[in-house]
Design an enzyme around this catalytic site. Structure first.
Site, PDB file in Angstrom:
ATOM      1  N   ASP A 201     -28.797  27.245 -35.474  1.00 38.26           N
ATOM      2  CA  ASP A 201     -27.619  26.537 -35.942  1.00 38.26           C
ATOM      3  C   ASP A 201     -26.384  27.646 -35.976  1.00 38.26           C
ATOM      4  O   ASP A 201     -25.391  27.020 -35.311  1.00 38.26           O
ATOM      5  CB  ASP A 201     -27.713  25.871 -36.943  1.00 38.26           C
ATOM      6  CG  ASP A 201     -28.991  25.203 -37.089  1.00 38.26           C
ATOM      7  OD1 ASP A 201     -28.988  24.148 -36.318  1.00 38.26           O
ATOM      8  OD2 ASP A 201     -29.886  25.355 -38.050  1.00 38.26           O
ATOM      9  N   HIS A 229     -31.450  22.319 -42.420  1.00 40.09           N
ATOM     10  CA  HIS A 229     -31.662  22.399 -41.197  1.00 40.09           C
ATOM     11  C   HIS A 229     -31.919  20.969 -40.750  1.00 40.09           C
ATOM     12  O   HIS A 229     -33.167  20.755 -40.266  1.00 40.09           O
ATOM     13  CB  HIS A 229     -32.828  23.336 -40.680  1.00 40.09           C
ATOM     14  CG  HIS A 229     -32.903  23.172 -39.184  1.00 40.09           C
ATOM     15  ND1 HIS A 229     -32.078  23.887 -38.264  1.00 40.09           N
ATOM     16  CD2 HIS A 229     -33.997  22.830 -38.539  1.00 40.09           C
ATOM     17  CE1 HIS A 229     -32.733  23.463 -37.177  1.00 40.09           C
ATOM     18  NE2 HIS A 229     -33.903  22.967 -37.097  1.00 40.09           N
TER      19      HIS A 229
HETATM   20  N1  LIG Z   1     -35.818  25.843 -37.468  1.00 39.09           N
HETATM   21  C1  LIG Z   1     -35.422  25.734 -36.134  1.00 39.09           C
HETATM   22  O1  LIG Z   1     -34.372  26.153 -35.945  1.00 39.09           O
HETATM   23  C2  LIG Z   1     -36.444  25.050 -35.260  1.00 39.09           C
HETATM   24  C3  LIG Z   1     -36.030  24.914 -34.004  1.00 39.09           C
HETATM   25  C4  LIG Z   1     -36.923  24.461 -32.930  1.00 39.09           C
HETATM   26  C5  LIG Z   1     -38.253  23.959 -33.726  1.00 39.09           C
HETATM   27  N2  LIG Z   1     -38.473  24.123 -34.699  1.00 39.09           N
HETATM   28  C6  LIG Z   1     -39.855  23.629 -35.360  1.00 39.09           C
HETATM   29  O2  LIG Z   1     -40.782  24.556 -34.956  1.00 39.09           O
HETATM   30  C7  LIG Z   1     -41.862  23.999 -34.869  1.00 39.09           C
HETATM   31  C8  LIG Z   1     -42.763  24.505 -33.560  1.00 39.09           C
HETATM   32  O3  LIG Z   1     -42.138  23.921 -32.339  1.00 39.09           O
HETATM   33  P1  LIG Z   1     -42.721  24.337 -30.956  1.00 39.09           P
HETATM   34  O4  LIG Z   1     -41.876  23.837 -29.765  1.00 39.09           O
HETATM   35  O5  LIG Z   1     -43.129  25.825 -30.676  1.00 39.09           O
HETATM   36  O6  LIG Z   1     -43.800  23.224 -31.081  1.00 39.09           O
HETATM   37  P2  LIG Z   1     -45.266  23.159 -30.452  1.00 39.09           P
HETATM   38  O7  LIG Z   1     -45.750  21.869 -30.555  1.00 39.09           O
HETATM   39  O8  LIG Z   1     -45.100  23.812 -28.845  1.00 39.09           O
HETATM   40  O9  LIG Z   1     -46.182  24.392 -31.089  1.00 39.09           O
HETATM   41  C9  LIG Z   1     -46.657  24.250 -32.421  1.00 39.09           C
HETATM   42  C10 LIG Z   1     -48.029  24.807 -32.194  1.00 39.09           C
HETATM   43  O10 LIG Z   1     -48.474  24.805 -33.864  1.00 39.09           O
HETATM   44  C11 LIG Z   1     -49.895  24.575 -33.931  1.00 39.09           C
HETATM   45  N3  LIG Z   1     -50.314  24.080 -35.115  1.00 39.09           N
HETATM   46  C12 LIG Z   1     -50.131  22.805 -35.769  1.00 39.09           C
HETATM   47  N4  LIG Z   1     -50.420  22.975 -37.078  1.00 39.09           N
HETATM   48  C13 LIG Z   1     -50.924  24.150 -37.264  1.00 39.09           C
HETATM   49  C14 LIG Z   1     -51.331  24.686 -38.337  1.00 39.09           C
HETATM   50  N5  LIG Z   1     -51.504  24.001 -39.509  1.00 39.09           N
HETATM   51  N6  LIG Z   1     -51.672  26.027 -38.353  1.00 39.09           N
HETATM   52  C15 LIG Z   1     -51.310  26.620 -37.164  1.00 39.09           C
HETATM   53  N7  LIG Z   1     -50.778  26.218 -36.001  1.00 39.09           N
HETATM   54  C16 LIG Z   1     -50.554  24.915 -36.315  1.00 39.09           C
HETATM   55  C17 LIG Z   1     -49.949  23.514 -32.771  1.00 39.09           C
HETATM   56  O11 LIG Z   1     -51.616  23.256 -32.330  1.00 39.09           O
HETATM   57  C18 LIG Z   1     -49.208  23.913 -31.602  1.00 39.09           C
HETATM   58  O12 LIG Z   1     -49.754  24.938 -30.770  1.00 39.09           O
HETATM   59  C19 LIG Z   1     -41.691  22.355 -34.935  1.00 39.09           C
HETATM   60  O13 LIG Z   1     -41.752  22.026 -36.107  1.00 39.09           O
HETATM   61  C20 LIG Z   1     -40.189  22.209 -34.451  1.00 39.09           C
HETATM   62  O14 LIG Z   1     -39.599  21.104 -35.095  1.00 39.09           O
HETATM   63  C21 LIG Z   1     -37.558  24.507 -35.668  1.00 39.09           C
END
Ligand SMILES: NC(=O)c1ccc[n+]([C@@H]2O[C@H](COP(=O)([O-])OP(=O)(O)OC[C@H]3O[C@@H](n4cnc5c(N)ncnc54)[C@H](O)[C@@H]3O)[C@@H](O)[C@H]2O)c1
Length: 390
Positions: A201, A229
């Site tokens: 952000d 966030h």
């Molecule tokens: N804070 C930020 O600025 C920000 C920005 C973008 C995305 N995000 C968040 O980041 C997260 C991941 O995003 P992504 O695009 O990589 O998603 P993604 O779905 O591509 O990857 C997430 C991975 O986590 C795995 N997973 C699920 N539960 C799990 C657990 N308990 N232990 C270990 N692994 C687990 C899933 O199998 C998947 O492979 C999401 O929650 C998204 O909202 C945050």
């Protein structure tokens, strides 16, 4: 099947649950004589970095940045411990194979697994990215509960097995409250060590201010993101600077700052999803790298960075016992202090208050996961989305 005279490549040893031990992967199972190698003489002691959600989109960018040395430095060998979910274990092996094939000199160990008690063992950094995305029709309260449970378990695991001074960056959403749940479940690790990621952000806000002012983005400094966030986050144009001058003296269009800029940053994630059809991954990985670099290198004189950190003892009058994005400075030792010389006006105060109310509501809604009794979900309606939702 392999012919008798063929040499078989090292294979992944199955993860915990199958053998009872987390194991090294492939080439990383070989032992190296580090001392025999000339360049390693000047290297630092290896550090262990645990990454959850390691088979996901963000990690697919981040892991390769970590292994290349661009985050922790060209003299810092690393061990990567990759945590996946049961469902993603095959993909996790694929990630490990790509890391093998990248021949990174600084990457000295890789292990994969699905049990946080194994993967977090001795971790000095824990980058908690894995979480469930919000599905169609899922209430925010449901997401808070589902993902909160993941972070309660991972907090317990960190408490049990990680380095006593592990630095934790929570990326999985809703990241502020997940970080709060995580730290509450890890009472033996300093609460100060937990961060929720708001650096993306901050980076987005810097870019839009630079664009409006017609300058390159390296001219924008002192950019604070306050609060959650989510779409209540507050990008602070009162304290930010362009070329060392207050933003409001450089950008005279204050109506744009108040009405357009703020909303644009709050909804940037959603706008990106509409273009890409998925949420930001590369720029998120960059911002995680930035967040780490901000903690392991001294903050430039007069500047600061944003991170969602524990509010206890904050000088801004924000409710205690939350994880709230605030301006931080670091000496480069992995720790940080809150910046004191910031100013507030009514506009800023009012908006910070709104984000604070949202986080207090999220906290009440997850009380069952922080050991604080029965959850009561009275989340503010309407604008409580994550930046990635629209
Ligand atoms: N804070 C930020 O600025 C920000 C920005 C973008 C995305 N995000 C968040 O980041 C997260 C991941 O995003 P992504 O695009 O990589 O998603 P993604 O779905 O591509 O990857 C997430 C991975 O986590 C795995 N997973 C699920 N539960 C799990 C657990 N308990 N232990 C270990 N692994 C687990 C899933 O199998 C998947 O492979 C999401 O929650 C998204 O909202 C945050």
């Amino acid at each position: 099947s392999v012919a008798p005279n063929q040499v078989q490549a090292p294979v992944a040893v199955p993860a915990e649950g199958q053998t009872g031990k987390p194991e090294c992967y492939g080439i990383f199972c070989l032992t190296y004589d580090l001392k025999a190698e000339e360049e390693t003489k000047t290297w630092k002691k290896m550090i262990t970095i645990a990454v959850s959600g390691a088979a996901g989109m963000i990690s697919n960018h981040l892991l390769f940045k970590l292994a290349s040395g661009e985050v922790f430095g060209p003299d810092q060998p690393i061990a990567l411990k990759l945590l996946g979910s049961e469902r993603s274990f095959n993909a996790l092996e694929g990630v490990a194979m790509e890391l093998e094939d990248s021949l990174y000199p600084l990457l000295r160990a890789v292990s994969i697994g699905i049990d946080p008690y194994d993967i977090f063992q001795d971790a000095e950094w824990a980058l908690l990215i894995g979480a469930k995305p919000r599905g169609p029709g899922m209430e925010r309260a449901d997401l808070l509960d589902i993902n909160g449970q993941i972070f309660a378990e991972q907090g317990k695991a960190l408490n049990a097995v990680a380095s006593r001074n592990v630095k934790v960056i929570v990326v999985g959403n809703p990241c502020n409250t997940n970080a709060l749940i995580c730290l509450k479940n890890a009472p033996n690790i300093p609460a100060k060590n937990f961060h929720g990621l708001t650096r993306l952000d901050e980076n987005r806000a810097k870019c839009q201010l630079a664009l409006k002012a017609g300058v390159f983005y390296d001219k924008v400094s002192n950019m604070t993101i306050w609060g959650n966030h989510s779409t209540t986050q507050v990008p602070d144009f009162l304290n930010a600077k362009i070329d060392g001058l207050p933003v409001k003296t450089v950008i005279k269009d204050h109506k744009w700052l108040e009405e357009e800029f703020t909303v644009m940053i709050q909804k940037r994630g959603g706008a990106l999803i509409q273009k890409w059809g998925r949420s930001s991954a590369a720029s998120t990985a960059v911002s995680i790298a930035d967040a780490i670099k901000s903690l392991v290198t001294p903050t430039p004189e007069g500047d600061w960075f944003s991170s969602a950190v524990y509010t206890n003892g904050n000088p801004y009058g924000i409710a205690e016992d939350l994880v709230f994005s605030m301006p931080c400075r670091s000496k480069g030792d992995g720790d940080y202090e809150l910046v004191k010389d910031v100013v507030f006006d009514d506009y800023l105060r009012q908006r910070i208050k709104k984000s604070e109310e949202e986080l207090l509501a999220e906290k009440r809604c997850t009380a069952h996961l922080t050991g604080e009794g029965v959850a009561v979900c009275d989340l503010p309606a309407g604008d409580t989305m994550l930046p990635g939702e629209m």
